[in-house]
Design a protein around this motif. Structure first.
Motif, PDB file in Angstrom:
ATOM      1  N   ILE A  28      93.715 -20.854  97.223  1.00  0.00           N
ATOM      2  CA  ILE A  28      93.642 -19.441  97.603  1.00  0.00           C
ATOM      3  C   ILE A  28      94.379 -18.634  96.549  1.00  0.00           C
ATOM      4  N   PHE A  29      93.702 -17.663  95.966  1.00  0.00           N
ATOM      5  CA  PHE A  29      94.298 -16.856  94.911  1.00  0.00           C
ATOM      6  C   PHE A  29      95.397 -15.956  95.479  1.00  0.00           C
ATOM      7  N   SER A  30      96.186 -15.402  94.593  1.00  0.00           N
ATOM      8  CA  SER A  30      97.252 -14.498  95.037  1.00  0.00           C
ATOM      9  C   SER A  30      96.684 -13.182  95.557  1.00  0.00           C
ATOM     10  N   ILE A  31      95.501 -12.816  95.097  1.00  0.00           N
ATOM     11  CA  ILE A  31      94.837 -11.616  95.597  1.00  0.00           C
ATOM     12  C   ILE A  31      93.559 -12.068  96.303  1.00  0.00           C
ATOM     13  N   LYS A  96      85.347 -15.559 106.387  1.00  0.00           N
ATOM     14  CA  LYS A  96      85.043 -15.489 104.954  1.00  0.00           C
ATOM     15  C   LYS A  96      86.321 -15.248 104.178  1.00  0.00           C
ATOM     16  N   LEU A  97      86.426 -15.942 103.075  1.00  0.00           N
ATOM     17  CA  LEU A  97      87.540 -15.717 102.156  1.00  0.00           C
ATOM     18  C   LEU A  97      86.965 -15.272 100.825  1.00  0.00           C
ATOM     19  N   THR A  98      87.497 -14.202 100.290  1.00  0.00           N
ATOM     20  CA  THR A  98      87.151 -13.764  98.938  1.00  0.00           C
ATOM     21  C   THR A  98      88.372 -13.928  98.051  1.00  0.00           C
ATOM     22  N   ASN A  99      88.246 -14.779  97.067  1.00  0.00           N
ATOM     23  CA  ASN A  99      89.277 -14.917  96.045  1.00  0.00           C
ATOM     24  C   ASN A  99      88.953 -13.958  94.910  1.00  0.00           C
ATOM     25  N   TRP A 100      89.896 -13.070  94.618  1.00  0.00           N
ATOM     26  CA  TRP A 100      89.670 -12.083  93.574  1.00  0.00           C
ATOM     27  C   TRP A 100      90.295 -12.575  92.279  1.00  0.00           C
ATOM     28  N   GLY A 101      89.466 -13.041  91.346  1.00  0.00           N
ATOM     29  CA  GLY A 101      89.941 -13.456  90.041  1.00  0.00           C
ATOM     30  C   GLY A 101      89.963 -12.275  89.094  1.00  0.00           C
TER      31      GLY A 101
END
Length: 119
Positions: A28-31, A96-101
């Motif tokens: 899981i990304f930080s954002i 739903k999970l959105t990882n923002w890269g």
């Protein structure tokens, strides 16, 4: 990769409550944005509630004041507390999970859990 496992759906009478859970494993990304969506047969999937990594929440007008999204960061789990349920809340609910890269966003979906509101 991220895996999402939902739980907590079921049959409830109008006016009742349910709490859905979505447990995430993987990176899981930080954002990120975590959310709940629902889809009834013959209808488009709609956003129900979201919560960002900074704690900002957003709700569909149809559930404001009745549903609450929350998260437990230590468990990588988020929840949807649903109160005062109505027949029109009947649907399959998806997390739903959105990882923002830095260059792209990555979406992951759970398998869905059925919520049926009926007397």
């Amino acid at each position: 990769q991220v895996q999402l496992v939902e739980s907590g759906g079921g049959l409830v009478q109008p006016g009742g409550s349910l709490r859905l859970s979505c447990a995430a494993s993987g990176s899981i990304f930080s954002i990120y944005t975590m959310g709940w969506y629902r889809q009834d047969s013959g209808k488009q999937r709609e956003q129900v509630a979201t919560i960002t990594s900074s704690g900002i929440t957003n709700y569909a007008d149809s559930v404001k004041g009745r549903f609450t999204i929350s998260r437990d960061n230590a468990k990588n789990t988020w929840y949807l507390q649903m109160n005062s349920l109505k027949a029109e809340d009947t649907a399959v609910y998806y997390c739903k999970l959105t990882n923002w890269g830095t260059r792209a966003a990555y979406d992951y979906w759970g398998q869905g859990t059925q919520v049926t509101v009926s007397s």
